[in-house]
Design a protein around this motif. Structure first.
Motif, PDB file in Angstrom:
ATOM      1  N   ILE A  82     107.904  16.800 116.983  1.00 60.07           N
ATOM      2  CA  ILE A  82     107.684  15.761 117.740  1.00 60.07           C
ATOM      3  C   ILE A  82     108.604  14.796 118.071  1.00 60.07           C
ATOM      4  CG2 ILE A  82     105.903  13.845 118.254  1.00 60.07           C
ATOM      5  CD1 ILE A  82     104.709  16.392 115.946  1.00 60.07           C
ATOM      6  N   ASN A  83     109.261  14.565 119.186  1.00 59.02           N
ATOM      7  CA  ASN A  83     110.356  13.581 119.436  1.00 59.02           C
ATOM      8  C   ASN A  83     109.912  12.506 119.982  1.00 59.02           C
ATOM      9  OD1 ASN A  83     112.272  15.599 118.388  1.00 59.02           O
ATOM     10  ND2 ASN A  83     112.640  16.479 120.466  1.00 59.02           N
ATOM     11  N   THR A  84     110.715  11.333 120.063  1.00 59.21           N
ATOM     12  CA  THR A  84     110.110   9.857 120.452  1.00 59.21           C
ATOM     13  C   THR A  84     111.250   9.522 121.767  1.00 59.21           C
ATOM     14  OG1 THR A  84     109.588   9.368 118.359  1.00 59.21           O
ATOM     15  CG2 THR A  84     109.788   7.481 120.043  1.00 59.21           C
ATOM     16  N   THR A  85     110.615   9.474 122.829  1.00 60.08           N
ATOM     17  CA  THR A  85     111.314   9.210 124.082  1.00 60.08           C
ATOM     18  C   THR A  85     110.815   7.691 124.405  1.00 60.08           C
ATOM     19  OG1 THR A  85     112.336   9.615 126.349  1.00 60.08           O
ATOM     20  CG2 THR A  85     109.879  10.265 125.856  1.00 60.08           C
ATOM     21  N   SER A  86     111.179   7.308 125.802  1.00 63.42           N
ATOM     22  CA  SER A  86     110.643   6.156 126.002  1.00 63.42           C
ATOM     23  C   SER A  86     110.646   5.849 127.705  1.00 63.42           C
ATOM     24  CB  SER A  86     111.648   4.958 125.565  1.00 63.42           C
ATOM     25  OG  SER A  86     111.662   3.558 126.081  1.00 63.42           O
ATOM     26  N   SER A  87     109.821   4.868 128.362  1.00 65.35           N
ATOM     27  CA  SER A  87     110.006   4.729 129.526  1.00 65.35           C
ATOM     28  C   SER A  87     111.371   4.458 130.188  1.00 65.35           C
ATOM     29  CB  SER A  87     108.929   3.613 130.079  1.00 65.35           C
ATOM     30  OG  SER A  87     109.289   2.452 129.460  1.00 65.35           O
ATOM     31  N   THR A  88     112.288   3.856 129.250  1.00 63.37           N
ATOM     32  CA  THR A  88     113.433   3.423 129.559  1.00 63.37           C
ATOM     33  C   THR A  88     114.472   4.677 129.870  1.00 63.37           C
ATOM     34  OG1 THR A  88     113.237   1.133 127.937  1.00 63.37           O
ATOM     35  CG2 THR A  88     115.648   1.991 128.655  1.00 63.37           C
ATOM     36  N   GLY A  89     114.113   5.650 128.994  1.00 65.81           N
ATOM     37  CA  GLY A  89     114.741   6.775 129.177  1.00 65.81           C
ATOM     38  C   GLY A  89     114.471   7.553 130.520  1.00 65.81           C
TER      39      GLY A  89
ATOM     40  N   ILE B  40     117.158  12.664 124.733  1.00 62.12           N
ATOM     41  CA  ILE B  40     115.881  13.415 123.954  1.00 62.12           C
ATOM     42  C   ILE B  40     115.037  13.980 124.971  1.00 62.12           C
ATOM     43  CG2 ILE B  40     114.080  12.701 122.645  1.00 62.12           C
ATOM     44  CD1 ILE B  40     115.740  10.626 121.316  1.00 62.12           C
ATOM     45  N   LEU B  41     114.758  13.716 126.152  1.00 65.58           N
ATOM     46  CA  LEU B  41     113.664  14.649 127.163  1.00 65.58           C
ATOM     47  C   LEU B  41     114.534  15.752 127.260  1.00 65.58           C
ATOM     48  CD1 LEU B  41     112.787  11.656 129.791  1.00 65.58           C
ATOM     49  CD2 LEU B  41     111.307  12.704 127.906  1.00 65.58           C
ATOM     50  N   GLY B  42     115.767  15.914 127.596  1.00 63.04           N
ATOM     51  CA  GLY B  42     116.282  17.361 128.009  1.00 63.04           C
ATOM     52  C   GLY B  42     116.419  18.128 126.476  1.00 63.04           C
TER      53      GLY B  42
ATOM     54  N   LEU C 237      99.439  16.509 117.945  1.00 56.96           N
ATOM     55  CA  LEU C 237     100.559  17.054 118.401  1.00 56.96           C
ATOM     56  C   LEU C 237     101.242  18.113 117.048  1.00 56.96           C
ATOM     57  CD1 LEU C 237     102.689  14.987 120.871  1.00 56.96           C
ATOM     58  CD2 LEU C 237     101.327  17.014 121.332  1.00 56.96           C
ATOM     59  N   ALA C 238     101.142  17.607 115.778  1.00 60.03           N
ATOM     60  CA  ALA C 238     101.732  18.123 114.717  1.00 60.03           C
ATOM     61  C   ALA C 238     100.622  19.479 114.209  1.00 60.03           C
ATOM     62  CB  ALA C 238     101.788  17.150 113.577  1.00 60.03           C
ATOM     63  N   SER C 239      99.330  19.261 114.673  1.00 61.16           N
ATOM     64  CA  SER C 239      98.196  20.082 114.156  1.00 61.16           C
ATOM     65  C   SER C 239      98.105  21.572 114.905  1.00 61.16           C
ATOM     66  CB  SER C 239      96.939  19.460 114.429  1.00 61.16           C
ATOM     67  OG  SER C 239      96.679  19.730 115.673  1.00 61.16           O
ATOM     68  N   ASP C 240      97.460  22.366 114.116  1.00 61.72           N
ATOM     69  CA  ASP C 240      97.374  23.829 114.920  1.00 61.72           C
ATOM     70  C   ASP C 240      96.425  23.823 116.161  1.00 61.72           C
ATOM     71  OD1 ASP C 240      98.488  24.769 112.637  1.00 61.72           O
ATOM     72  OD2 ASP C 240      96.764  25.377 111.673  1.00 61.72           O
ATOM     73  N   ALA C 241      95.807  22.489 116.295  1.00 62.18           N
ATOM     74  CA  ALA C 241      94.992  22.392 117.831  1.00 62.18           C
ATOM     75  C   ALA C 241      95.901  22.257 118.604  1.00 62.18           C
ATOM     76  CB  ALA C 241      93.775  21.414 117.526  1.00 62.18           C
ATOM     77  N   ALA C 242      97.127  21.879 118.503  1.00 61.55           N
ATOM     78  CA  ALA C 242      97.988  21.742 119.781  1.00 61.55           C
ATOM     79  C   ALA C 242      99.000  22.891 119.956  1.00 61.55           C
ATOM     80  CB  ALA C 242      98.799  20.482 119.513  1.00 61.55           C
ATOM     81  N   GLY C 243      98.705  23.969 119.470  1.00 62.32           N
ATOM     82  CA  GLY C 243      99.810  24.986 119.326  1.00 62.32           C
ATOM     83  C   GLY C 243     100.124  25.577 120.756  1.00 62.32           C
ATOM     84  N   TRP C 244      98.992  25.225 121.742  1.00 59.75           N
ATOM     85  CA  TRP C 244      99.353  25.668 123.192  1.00 59.75           C
ATOM     86  C   TRP C 244      99.929  24.881 123.755  1.00 59.75           C
ATOM     87  CZ3 TRP C 244      97.538  22.341 126.810  1.00 59.75           C
ATOM     88  CH2 TRP C 244      96.924  21.372 126.460  1.00 59.75           C
ATOM     89  N   LEU C 245     100.483  23.496 123.429  1.00 54.17           N
ATOM     90  CA  LEU C 245     101.282  22.559 124.199  1.00 54.17           C
ATOM     91  C   LEU C 245     102.705  22.469 123.652  1.00 54.17           C
ATOM     92  CD1 LEU C 245     100.189  20.422 126.146  1.00 54.17           C
ATOM     93  CD2 LEU C 245     100.312  18.775 124.304  1.00 54.17           C
ATOM     94  N   ASN C 246     103.551  22.924 124.909  1.00 54.43           N
ATOM     95  CA  ASN C 246     104.827  22.845 124.490  1.00 54.43           C
ATOM     96  C   ASN C 246     105.729  22.264 125.586  1.00 54.43           C
ATOM     97  OD1 ASN C 246     107.014  23.746 122.918  1.00 54.43           O
ATOM     98  ND2 ASN C 246     107.305  25.601 123.820  1.00 54.43           N
ATOM     99  N   GLY C 247     106.929  21.527 125.167  1.00 50.68           N
ATOM    100  CA  GLY C 247     107.742  21.124 126.261  1.00 50.68           C
ATOM    101  C   GLY C 247     107.230  19.898 127.292  1.00 50.68           C
ATOM    102  N   GLN C 248     106.062  19.110 126.393  1.00 45.67           N
ATOM    103  CA  GLN C 248     105.513  18.016 127.210  1.00 45.67           C
ATOM    104  C   GLN C 248     105.954  16.646 126.673  1.00 45.67           C
ATOM    105  OE1 GLN C 248     103.532  19.179 129.888  1.00 45.67           O
ATOM    106  NE2 GLN C 248     104.622  20.989 129.372  1.00 45.67           N
ATOM    107  N   VAL C 249     105.649  15.758 127.433  1.00 46.55           N
ATOM    108  CA  VAL C 249     105.651  14.104 127.089  1.00 46.55           C
ATOM    109  C   VAL C 249     104.387  13.700 127.668  1.00 46.55           C
ATOM    110  CG1 VAL C 249     107.121  12.155 127.329  1.00 46.55           C
ATOM    111  CG2 VAL C 249     108.208  14.401 127.779  1.00 46.55           C
ATOM    112  N   LEU C 250     104.013  13.105 126.361  1.00 44.99           N
ATOM    113  CA  LEU C 250     102.738  12.146 126.430  1.00 44.99           C
ATOM    114  C   LEU C 250     103.072  10.691 126.002  1.00 44.99           C
ATOM    115  CD1 LEU C 250     100.218  14.483 124.441  1.00 44.99           C
ATOM    116  CD2 LEU C 250     100.333  14.096 126.711  1.00 44.99           C
ATOM    117  N   ARG C 251     102.764   9.777 127.080  1.00 45.21           N
ATOM    118  CA  ARG C 251     102.860   8.475 127.213  1.00 45.21           C
ATOM    119  C   ARG C 251     101.755   7.838 126.436  1.00 45.21           C
ATOM    120  NH1 ARG C 251     106.482   4.070 127.759  1.00 45.21           N
ATOM    121  NH2 ARG C 251     105.624   2.401 129.013  1.00 45.21           N
TER     122      ARG C 251
END
Length: 302
Positions: free
Chosen positions: A151-158, A175-177, A235-249
């Motif tokens: 899990i990375n950390t981006t910003s609206s500034t980016g 970081i988004l790329g 996002l770190a859990s097994d429940a989120a295994g289906w989610l990939n390459g996404q950004v959540l604000r």
């Protein structure tokens, strides 16, 4: 400490001595993860301080019945990142989660920003994220498994830019790329890679504290650093295994799916012909919903 959705997991969290990172460490530990609390103890601008706050967070986690260990290495150092992964393996036997949160800030108008300041900000945010992702991926590539999470950390500034933050905006956009590339590459190692874009009052944003209404220790407030941490735990859990390459604000208690650089409206030139500047002078504004008068001449033609 009761069991949670991360029971048996091992996490590294960078920049976890204060603010958002500290909140992540406490939340992941409360959900059952053993946590490597990484923090080099630098100031907001990246200068070395006399206090290394990681151990204080470790003590908090242990007092609550959790498992944690402190790491004071710099995310800008390949050797330190390797040692942080090795520490997780020595102390807890494996590694499942990496949360990249470390960052510094050096604000100035672009024309007054020194190359050294630009490089320092990009080094911690972008290089640091790259090095930690690379180190975890190298370990995972040699040890097949599933349920790995970055899990990375981006910003609206980016995403949108911000005056006075050329280095920070460039790093957060990078970081988004990096997140999208890692998401496409690391699946074979059983890993997903997503990013969050949190809004919070921290040392980096304390100048906005009075305007934003401050933070309460006892009740929900929109700019509390703790607000994004349940999203990270999910996002770190097994429940989120289906989610990939996404950004959540994360804005207060709202979670927003970001759509990134999605394709918008389209204009097509003449079949089989090169574009010309006279066409573009009319066509490009139309893509944005305006309709200027066409150019009377096209000296360059292309």
């Amino acid at each position: 400490m009761t069991s949670g959705i991360l029971e048996g997991k091992v996490a590294i969290i960078t920049g976890a001595g204060r603010g958002i990172g500290r909140a992540h460490a406490l939340e992941l530990a409360s959900q059952g993860a053993a946590v490597v609390v990484n923090d080099a103890g630098v100031s907001v601008s990246g200068d070395r301080g006399s206090v290394v706050p990681a151990q204080g967070v470790v003590d908090e986690i242990r007092e609550r019945g959790g498992s944690a260990v402190a790491a004071s290495g710099s995310v800008t150092s390949p050797d330190d990142c390797a040692e942080t992964v090795e520490l997780a393996l020595r102390e807890f036997g494996h590694l499942d989660i990496v949360v990249n949160n470390a960052g510094i800030l050096r604000n100035a108008p672009l024309i007054d920003t020194s190359p050294e300041d630009f490089d320092a900000v990009v080094s911690v945010h972008l290089r640091g994220t790259f090095l930690m992702v690379r180190e975890a991926a190298r370990h995972w590539s040699a040890h097949p498994g599933t349920g790995r999470r970055i899990i990375n950390t981006t910003s609206s500034t980016g995403m949108l830019g911000e005056p006075g933050q050329s280095g920070y905006s460039a790093a957060k956009a990078g970081i988004l790329g990096l997140t999208m590339t890692a998401a496409k590459e690391l699946g074979e190692y059983g890993a997903t890679c997503n990013a969050i874009s949190p809004v919070a009052i921290t040392r980096m944003t304390e100048q906005f504290a009075s305007a934003w209404g401050g933070v309460s220790e006892d009740a929900f407030t929109p700019f509390d650093p703790r607000n994004a941490s349940p999203v990270v735990a999910y996002l770190a859990s097994d429940a989120a295994g289906w989610l990939n390459g996404q950004v959540l604000r994360v804005e207060g208690n709202s979670v927003i799916r970001m759509s990134g650089w999605s394709r918008g409206s389209r204009w097509d030139g003449r079949a089989g012909e090169f574009l010309t500047t006279s066409e573009l002078a009319s066509a490009v504004p139309q893509l944005y919903g305006t309709f200027p008068a066409p150019m009377l001449s096209d000296p360059g033609n292309r």
